[in-house]
Design an enzyme around this catalytic site. Sequence first.
Site, PDB file in Angstrom:
ATOM      1  N   SER A  93       0.862  -1.235  -0.270  1.00 55.26           N
ATOM      2  CA  SER A  93      -0.044   0.136   0.101  1.00 55.26           C
ATOM      3  C   SER A  93       0.894   1.276   0.166  1.00 55.26           C
ATOM      4  CB  SER A  93      -1.102  -0.115   1.008  1.00 55.26           C
ATOM      5  OG  SER A  93      -1.774   1.236   1.241  1.00 55.26           O
ATOM      6  N   GLY A  94       0.640   2.457  -1.106  1.00 61.46           N
ATOM      7  CA  GLY A  94       1.851   3.475  -0.985  1.00 61.46           C
ATOM      8  C   GLY A  94       2.433   3.102  -2.077  1.00 61.46           C
ATOM      9  N   THR A 132      -1.533   2.048  -7.923  1.00 62.91           N
ATOM     10  CA  THR A 132      -3.207   2.544  -8.873  1.00 62.91           C
ATOM     11  C   THR A 132      -2.606   3.241  -9.629  1.00 62.91           C
ATOM     12  OG1 THR A 132      -4.203   1.923  -6.501  1.00 62.91           O
ATOM     13  CG2 THR A 132      -5.329   3.535  -7.995  1.00 62.91           C
ATOM     14  N   ASN A 155      -1.073   4.554   3.332  1.00 66.45           N
ATOM     15  CA  ASN A 155      -1.634   6.075   1.815  1.00 66.45           C
ATOM     16  C   ASN A 155      -2.024   6.553   1.987  1.00 66.45           C
ATOM     17  OD1 ASN A 155      -1.882   5.997  -1.368  1.00 66.45           O
ATOM     18  ND2 ASN A 155      -2.574   4.128  -1.663  1.00 66.45           N
ATOM     19  N   SER A 194      -5.165   4.268  -0.162  1.00 63.23           N
ATOM     20  CA  SER A 194      -4.990   2.930  -0.765  1.00 63.23           C
ATOM     21  C   SER A 194      -6.175   2.099  -1.516  1.00 63.23           C
ATOM     22  CB  SER A 194      -5.366   2.196   0.939  1.00 63.23           C
ATOM     23  OG  SER A 194      -5.075   1.136   0.399  1.00 63.23           O
ATOM     24  N   SER A 195      -6.333   0.990  -2.205  1.00 64.78           N
ATOM     25  CA  SER A 195      -6.941   0.453  -2.637  1.00 64.78           C
ATOM     26  C   SER A 195      -7.249  -1.073  -1.713  1.00 64.78           C
ATOM     27  CB  SER A 195      -7.238  -0.206  -4.015  1.00 64.78           C
ATOM     28  OG  SER A 195      -6.673   0.818  -4.653  1.00 64.78           O
ATOM     29  N   GLY A 251      -0.673  -6.248  -2.393  1.00 66.96           N
ATOM     30  CA  GLY A 251       1.097  -6.775  -2.380  1.00 66.96           C
ATOM     31  C   GLY A 251       0.994  -7.304  -0.894  1.00 66.96           C
ATOM     32  N   GLU A 275       1.654  -7.567   2.671  1.00 67.23           N
ATOM     33  CA  GLU A 275       1.209  -7.275   3.781  1.00 67.23           C
ATOM     34  C   GLU A 275       2.028  -7.444   5.162  1.00 67.23           C
ATOM     35  OE1 GLU A 275      -2.437  -5.385   3.970  1.00 67.23           O
ATOM     36  OE2 GLU A 275      -2.631  -4.413   2.573  1.00 67.23           O
TER      37      GLU A 275
END
Length: 1068
Positions: free
Chosen positions: A148-149, A153, A198, A201-202, A429, A431
Amino acid sequence: MMELRIQLIPTGEIILPPGKNGESYCHNCTKAVGSDGVRVMMESALTARDRVGVQDFVLLENHTSEVAFIENLRKRFKENLIYTYIGSVLVSVNPYKDLEIYTKQHMERYRGVNFYEVSPHIYAVSDNAYRSMRTERRDQCILISGESGAGKTEASKKVLQYYAVTCPASDKVQTVKDRLLQSNPVLEAFGNAKTLRNDNSSRFGKYMDIQFDFKGAPVGGHILNYLLEKSRVVHQSHGERNFHIFYQLIEGGEEDLLRRLGLERNAQQYQYLVKGNCPKVSSINDRNDWKVVRKALTVIGFTDDDVEELLNIIASVLHLGNVQYGSEESGNAYITTDSQIKYLSRLIGVDGSVLKEALTHKKIIAKGEELMSPLNQEQAASARDALSKAIYGRTFTWLVNKINASLEFKDSSFSSKNASVIGLLDIYGFEVFQNNSFEQFCINYCNEKLQQLFIELTLKSEQDEYEAEGITWEPVQYFNNKIICDLVEEKFKGIISILDEECLRPGDASDITFLEKLEDTVGGHPHFVTHKLADGKTRKVMGREEFRLLHYAGEVNYNVNGFLDKNNDLLFRNLKEAMCMSENKILTQCFDREELTDKKRPETAATQFKTSLAQLMEILMSKEPSYVRCIKPNDAKQAGRFDEVLIRHQVKYLGLMENLRVRRAGFAYRRRYETFLQRYKSLCPETWPNWQGRLVDGVSTLVKHLGYKPEEYKLGRTKIFIRFPKTLFATEDALEVRKHSLATKLQACWKGYSQKTKYRKLRRSAIVIQAWWRGILARRRAQRRRQAAETIRRFIKGFIYRHQPRCPENEYFLDYVRYSFLMKLSRNLPKNVLDKSWPTPPPALAEASEHLRKLCMQNMVWKYCKTISPEWKHQLEQKMVASEIFKDKKDNYPQSVPKLFVSTRLNGEDINPKVVQALGTDKMKYAVPVTKYDRKGYKARSRQLLLMGNSAIIAEEAKVKQRIDYSALKGISVSSLSDGVFVIHVVCEDNKQKGDVVLQSDHVIETLTKVAICADKINSINISQGSIKFTVGQGKEGIIDFTSGSELIVAKAKNGHLSVTAPRLNSR
C-alpha cells in the site's frame, strides 16, 4: 559551427534533437548521430552508469548482492529515474511528486518502439503488451503489485491513459475509452480509503480486462473485484478513514441532497466515521472529488434514479452506524434512537417496525418451527455492524457489475470471443503489520499464488527462449513456494480447510480451538510455527493466540482472533428477510429472495476467495504476462527520501532478487543479431560500414575481432547471448572511444555533402533567376522601343500639323508642348517678388501664361506680406519713398539700399537738455548730426537736425539756431552726385527765416527721406545735375557748383560760389 545537442529527459532517455536543417551532429560529444531527432538505445546510457546506475538490473556485475541492487535503485531515484528493468519486469519507485514524464509527447515517444530502444517506463510495458497482442494475436496481462502506497493504482491509471491516447478511436470507441477512464474515480471512491501508509489505498483487488477489436481499438471491458475490506465500514484504526465516498458525500453534497438523506455536513456526527479520528486529510479534497465522481457516474451511464438509490444506501449505512442500543432488566437489547430508524425506513424502503425487530432479534428454525430470539446489547451491535458490512459489500459488487454492463461492447457484428484482451491486475501487495489478521492472511496467500505463477512463467519464458535459440538450458535452483500454497489451500489438510471445518462443526467452536486444531494437523510443517510449537527464543516474540507462516517473502505472525467470524461472514436470517422487503431497486438486486429458500450453507469468505483466486490464476495463465513491481521509498510519503531498511524489506517480499537470479542464471544480455551488429559494427573494420553477408557471420566476425572468449558468449539462431555484464560494458566503452573518430568523419562527410548540396542548389537557383531576369530585361527593352517608336511617330506627325486646329494628328504634340511648358514653368518659377523672370510660353498658352504669372506674383506678394512684421513694413515704406525720390537719380542711392534706415542717429544723451527743454512737449521723430555752411563765407559749422512733428529744428549745442515749419518749406535741392550736401528752401517773406539752409549729412538719403515723410514733401525734392541756386537773404542768391572728382571736397570757389567736388559712383 555544427554541433550535436543532447537532451536528457526526465525518463533518463537520451534524445538528440534535430538541427535547423533536420540534421543532428556532434561537437565535443560521443553520442550517436541520427536524422529526425535521434532516439538513442538503452545501452547508450551505460556510459553514465556510475552516476545514474544501470537501466536493467540484469547488467549489474554483482547481481547476487542485495546491497548492489538497492544502491542502483538509490542512484536512479536520486536522479528522478523511477523506472528500472529486471529483464522485461519493470520496477517502479513511487517519487511522491509530479514528474513531467507522462505527457502526450512521452506517449508518442514510446508508441510502436522496441521495448529496449527507449529508457524504462510504464508506457514501454504498456506498448509492448499492446504490440504483442496485435502481432501475436495472444491475450496479454499486466500484473501490478506492491504494498500500500507504492503507486499501484497510479500505475494502472497510467496504463489506461496510455491506451486511451494512443489507440485508434471513433465515436463509439471514444465512449468506451471515457468509461474505462471514468471507472477509476468511481471505484476509488467506493473501494479506496486513507490508511496509515497511503492516503488513497485500494482496499480491494481489481482485475480489469480491456477488449480490443481487430483494428486495435478498445471496444469494451470487464472488471473482477476481490476481497473488499468490508470491516473498514464499521471500524478504522487510529489515523485511518472509512471509504472515500462517505466523506465526499458529506463535504460535497448539495444542501438539498443532504437534507433529503437526513445527513449533516459534519463527519464527526457519525459513529462509523469517527473511530479513526481523521475526518480530513490535507492531500484529499473531498469536495472536488465529489464533483469528479458525480460526473464519472454520468459518463459511465448511471441514470438519476440509479444515483439516487445508490446515495440512499450510502446514507443508510451512516444512519445504521448511529443506531444505539439500551439494555432491559432481562438483558434484552432495545433501540434508543428511533429517529435513525425513521431515516433508514425511508431511505431503504423497509417498514420501521420490521427493521427494529430485525435489529434486536434473530430468527431460529428448530424442527421446522420458526422462533424469534431476542439479542443482548453486544449481539445486537454485532448484528447491526454485520448488516452494514453486508449492505456495503453487496452494493460494491452491484456497482462493479453495473460498470461492467456499461463497458460491455454491444455491437452485434462483433463477437467478444474474437476480441483480443489486455488484462490489468491491480492487487494488494504482501502485507506485514504489527497485528495481522484474516485479511492479511488472505492477501499474503494471494501473493504466494502470484509469486508461484511469476516464477513458473519467468522460468518458462526463459527456457522457451533458450530452446528457440538452440542454447542449452541450465536448470535453475530457486525456492518453490508451492509448499506454502499447499499448506494454505490443500484439501482437507490446508489451513483454509481446517478453518472452514472449525466454522461448520457443531459445538463450541472458537478462534482458540481453531489454533489448537492447526497445531494438531499441520504442526509438523516446516513453514508453520505457533507459540506452543516454537523454541524458547521464538516464543518471546510470539503471542499465545498467534501462528507464524514462513512465506517466500519472510515470516508473518497472524493473530487468530476474529478468524472464525470473518470467515463465516454470516447475516441473521431475519436481517436478510428485511432487506429482501426493501423497495430500493439496488438492494432488491443485492439481496435475492432465493437466498431465503436455499437450504445450502453459503461458502465461507476464505473458500470464496480461494475459488476466485484459482479462477484468476487460470485467467493469468491463459495470457502473456508483463510485470510491474511497485516500491514505496519511505513511510512518510516524502519526495526524495530513500529509506533503505523499508526498501530492502520490499525487495525481499516482492521477490526481486529471486527474479534477478533467475534472469541471470544463464546469460545476462541477449540481443537480436541485427540490433547487436547495427550498434557495434563500427568496432570492426570488416563489418564497418555495412556487412553484406549473413547476420550470424557478421556477429561472429565482430565478436572475434573484439576478443570475446568462448565462455563469454553463445550464438543462437537469431540472437547473441552474452554471459557477463563486464563483457558488454567493455564493448560499450570501446564504442564510446570509437565514436570520437566516427563523429569527426561523419561531420566531415556531412559538411562536405551539405556544402556541395547547398552549392548545387544555389547554382541552380542562380541560373533560374538569371534566365528569368534576362527575359524580363529583354521584354522591358522591346516594350520601351515600341513605346519610343510610337511616341516619335506621333510627335513628328503632330509637329507637321502643329499650325492646324486641334485634331487627332496633332493633339499629342500640342498636349506635349503644353505639358513641357507647364513642367518647365514648375521648375523655373520666380523665387521671390523681385524675380521678374518667366519662361516664354507657346502661342496657344500665351493668355494662360499671363494669368499664371499674375497669380504667381500675387501669391508671392501675399505670402511675403503675410510674413513681414510692422517694423519691417515701416522700413519698407521708407525705402519705397527713398526709391521713388532717388532711384536712378543720385549716385550713392544704390549703396544706401541694403542699409536699413534707423529711427534716429542721435541718442538722448547726444542732445543738450536745454534744447530738449526748449522743444517742449513736441515729439522728436528723427535726429541726425549735420554740417551747416554759412550763407556768407560758407564756413562749415556742426549742427544737429531735429525733425519734429510740425517743424525741423537746427540746433547748436544748447541753443536752437533755426526752426523751419514744414508749411514754410518750399522744397529741398540735392545734387545727383555722391555728396551729402543739400539745400532746404524756405519762404523768405517770413521774417523769422534768414533764408535757405545749406547742410551736409553723411546719411543724406536717409535724412532727406525722413524729411520728405515728416514734412509730406515727397514731390518737393529736386535733384540737380550741375548747380543749385539758393536764397541767402532778402533779394540775394547763392550758387553751389557740383563737379565730379576723385574725392569729396567742399570749399568756396574763387568766383564766390560754393564748390562741391564728389566722386561718381554709378554711370546713369
